[in-house]
Design an enzyme around this catalytic site. Structure first.
Site, short mmCIF file in Angstrom:
data_model
loop_
_atom_site.label_atom_id
_atom_site.label_comp_id
_atom_site.label_asym_id
_atom_site.label_seq_id
_atom_site.Cartn_x
_atom_site.Cartn_y
_atom_site.Cartn_z
N LYS A 196 38.62 37.43 44.61
CA LYS A 196 38.08 38.61 43.94
C LYS A 196 37.50 38.19 42.60
O LYS A 196 38.21 37.72 41.72
CB LYS A 196 39.20 39.63 43.74
CG LYS A 196 38.81 40.82 42.88
CD LYS A 196 39.89 41.87 42.89
CE LYS A 196 39.56 43.01 41.94
NZ LYS A 196 40.54 44.09 42.01
N LYS A 249 35.50 39.69 47.64
CA LYS A 249 34.76 40.79 47.03
C LYS A 249 34.22 40.41 45.69
O LYS A 249 34.84 39.59 45.02
CB LYS A 249 35.65 42.05 46.95
CG LYS A 249 36.71 41.98 45.85
CD LYS A 249 37.55 43.21 45.82
CE LYS A 249 37.03 44.20 44.80
NZ LYS A 249 38.08 45.09 44.29
C1 PBG Z 1 41.94 47.24 41.33
C2 PBG Z 1 40.76 47.34 42.20
C3 PBG Z 1 39.43 47.41 41.80
C4 PBG Z 1 38.68 47.52 42.97
C5 PBG Z 1 39.56 47.51 44.04
N1 PBG Z 1 40.84 47.39 43.54
C6 PBG Z 1 38.84 47.46 40.45
C7 PBG Z 1 39.02 46.35 39.51
O1 PBG Z 1 39.50 45.26 39.84
O2 PBG Z 1 38.68 46.60 38.35
C8 PBG Z 1 37.20 47.65 43.03
C9 PBG Z 1 36.67 48.26 44.30
C10 PBG Z 1 35.29 48.83 44.20
O3 PBG Z 1 34.55 48.59 43.24
O4 PBG Z 1 34.90 49.55 45.12
N2 PBG Z 1 42.95 48.12 41.72
#
Ligand code: PBG
Length: 324
Positions: A196, A249
């Protein structure tokens, strides 16, 4: 060589193109993210994420049942709690929005895969993914027990998969241990947000979830978008710690990582087409740049072509309908 080689011969008719198509999309490869809020009969639109609503558990269950009816395999739940504090304790409230939605969805759509996002950022007053020291440092090891407690609460409610999205070191092992200890060794798997990146493309999500950090950013735990090898390493570490599935992601900016990680592991690699990717397509289509349906399908085919076994997308219901 030309003129002997003429690839266009196989593109001449729709039937020829269908015959040689290498990548197929199916609703079963899709997972729908849902934002769940406390209450009943509640629906709130999200300005930053056109077409996506925050829903109370009962309406989330209706949406999940609709998705299941169209052949979508699963949902991924994000909770927006009533109360936040410095340690994110509402994350393991057994009556919080996520456990409540898990139970409602389980009864409305029994066969659907229910995955739950495990992170503290929606539950902490400071918006960080874990605990923060008095001098503002984001603490790794001290944050693991809270994440594990949240995962156990979701498992207790009936989740099939818990999905840690925090990117702290050791969280998969901590969650696996806690699940095993509580008797979920056979039944609950871990979908690790393993690769991520610290991405701008989460912007609409943070607006939707109210999880923008009040100070600082997530670059001390999320991956530097410049690093491909490290993204693979993170995936392999999560595999070793006991993850059942890995996730990359954002999706479209990370096709190389999806391809490389799929080659390096035998675990299913999922991709998350995140909020900013989805919103970008919506806004560009609204401005007349292209047709939303064609652009969304093309993105999802590309993500699949790169190697994603399944994709988490806010467009899951639309896509399932178009494919039907
Ligand atoms: C954190 C989380 C995020 C997303 C999924 N889980 C946000 C972040 O890391 O700031 C992003 C998912 C998206 O943008 O659709 N709980």
């Amino acid at each position: 060589m030309f003129p002997e080689s003429r690839p266009r011969r196989l593109r001449r008719t729709p039937a020829l193109r269908a015959l040689v198509r290498e990548t197929a999309l199916a609703p079963s490869q899709l997972i729908l993210p849902i934002f769940v809020i406390p209450g009943e009969g509640k629906r709130e639109s999200i300005a930053a994420l056109p077409g996506v609503d925050r829903l109370s558990a009962d309406l989330a269950a209706e949406l999940a049942a609709e998705a299941a009816g169209l052949g979508v395999s699963g949902v991924l739940l994000f909770g927006l709690p009533q109360d936040k504090d410095a340690v994110g304790s509402s994350a393991w409230d057994q009556d919080g929005p996520v456990p409540e939605a898990v139970r409602a969805i389980r009864s409305a759509a029994p066969g659907l895969v229910i995955a739950t996002d495990v992170c503290l950022c929606q539950y902490t007053s400071h918006g960080h993914c874990g605990l923060v020291s008095t001098d503002g440092e984001i603490l790794n090891d001290a944050s693991l027990p809270g994440l594990a407690r949240a995962a156990v609460a979701h498992a207790r409610a009936g989740a099939d998969l818990v999905a840690p999205s925090d990117m702290f070191d050791g969280r998969v092992a901590a969650i696996r241990d806690a699940l095993d200890l509580e008797g979920y060794g056979e039944s609950v798997g871990i979908l690790a947000y393993s690769s991520k990146f610290a991405s701008s493309f989460y912007g609409p999500f943070r607006a939707a979830a109210g999880s923008t950090p009040t100070q600082g950013d997530r670059r001390s735990h999320q991956l530097d978008p410049a690093n491909r090898r490290e993204a693979i390493r993170e995936g392999l570490i999560d595999e070793e710690e006991g993850a059942d599935m890995l996730m990359v992601k954002p999706a479209l900016p990370s096709l190389d990582v999806i391809a490389d990680l799929s080659a390096e592991t035998d675990l299913p690699v999922l991709a998350y087409q995140v909020s900013g990717e989805y919103a970008m397509l919506k806004h560009a289509a609204a401005a007349g740049a292209f047709v939303f349906q064609a652009a969304l399908l093309e993105s999802l085919v590309a993500i699949r072509r790169a190697g994603a076994r399944a994709t988490i997308t806010y467009g899951a219901i639309d896509v399932a309908r178009w494919l039907a």
